[in-house]
Design an enzyme around this catalytic site. Structure first.
Site, PDB file in Angstrom:
ATOM      1  N   HIS A  44      41.179  43.687  40.600  1.00  0.00           N
ATOM      2  CA  HIS A  44      41.986  42.455  39.585  1.00  0.00           C
ATOM      3  C   HIS A  44      43.208  42.617  39.958  1.00  0.00           C
ATOM      4  O   HIS A  44      43.826  43.700  40.327  1.00  0.00           O
ATOM      5  CB  HIS A  44      41.535  42.422  38.230  1.00  0.00           C
ATOM      6  CG  HIS A  44      42.200  43.382  37.439  1.00  0.00           C
ATOM      7  ND1 HIS A  44      41.379  44.433  37.179  1.00  0.00           N
ATOM      8  CD2 HIS A  44      43.209  43.650  36.828  1.00  0.00           C
ATOM      9  CE1 HIS A  44      42.135  45.208  36.580  1.00  0.00           C
ATOM     10  NE2 HIS A  44      43.142  44.808  36.370  1.00  0.00           N
ATOM     11  N   HIS A 130      49.920  44.188  42.275  1.00  0.00           N
ATOM     12  CA  HIS A 130      49.001  45.140  42.749  1.00  0.00           C
ATOM     13  C   HIS A 130      47.501  45.294  42.424  1.00  0.00           C
ATOM     14  O   HIS A 130      47.298  44.797  41.196  1.00  0.00           O
ATOM     15  CB  HIS A 130      49.575  46.570  42.593  1.00  0.00           C
ATOM     16  CG  HIS A 130      49.269  46.947  41.311  1.00  0.00           C
ATOM     17  ND1 HIS A 130      50.354  46.625  39.965  1.00  0.00           N
ATOM     18  CD2 HIS A 130      48.589  47.830  40.388  1.00  0.00           C
ATOM     19  CE1 HIS A 130      49.955  47.264  39.058  1.00  0.00           C
ATOM     20  NE2 HIS A 130      48.741  47.820  39.354  1.00  0.00           N
TER      21      HIS A 130
END
Length: 189
Positions: A44, A130
């Site tokens: 995620h 990220h």
């Protein structure tokens, strides 16, 4: 180990992209000895980490996020390179990043503000979009950044996907995968 549950808001990565990333991660595991690799279903992009949450604050955050995301549209993200957080010789986090994207920055700012308005004190470091792949370097020799550059050269294409949902996840430290979707906020087309 602290078994207290935590909550966070994140961009959900579509299943096909998770499977593509799993293939990449399986290859990366052979080259990069990290202690813990993230289960591909847990991939995620975190927007706001809430930590342990009182029920009333969590409910207010859910209400605020639903309101602020109303009318937001899906957008495309491209995963394009690898990087690390922590000491260069012994990284704490190994990640894949996304190309700069104004829609992602805007969604993150809205979710972050909605959570602050609910009473959460959130991380103040600058946002770095990220996807965490692994944690805790465990190699026999120091990690070297040139390894990442070489890997990036070998990857001819970026992984692109459409971000269609923001999700409130709950962490279950004793399960695999360990993140459970509690609330889903579809980005409308």
């Amino acid at each position: 180990m602290n078994n207290q549950t935590h909550f966070f808001y994140a961009i959900r990565i579509p299943e096909t992209t998770k499977m593509n990333m799993k293939e990449q991660m399986d290859r990366l595991k052979e080259l990069f000895p990290f202690k813990r690799w993230v289960h591909h279903q847990d991939l995620h992009i975190t927007l706001a980490f809430l930590g342990a949450a009182q029920q009333d604050k969590l409910q207010q955050a859910e209400k605020n996020v639903a309101e602020i995301l109303n009318g937001e549209k899906p957008f495309t993200l491209k995963i394009n390179k690898l990087g690390i957080f922590g000491m260069k010789e012994s990284p704490r986090v190994f990640w894949a990043d996304t190309e700069e994207n104004h829609e992602l920055q805007d969604i993150r700012k809205k979710v972050f503000t909605a959570c602050e308005r609910a009473g959460f004190q959130l991380e103040t470091r600058p946002f770095k979009a990220h996807i965490t792949l692994a944690r805790k370097w465990s190699g026999d020799q120091p990690f070297q950044m040139k390894w990442l550059e070489k890997w990036t050269e070998l990857q001819p294409e970026t992984l692109a996907f459409t971000a269609k949902e923001v999700v409130l996840y709950q962490t279950h430290l004793t399960k695999t995968p360990k993140y459970e979707a509690i609330s889903v906020y579809p980005l409308q087309t």
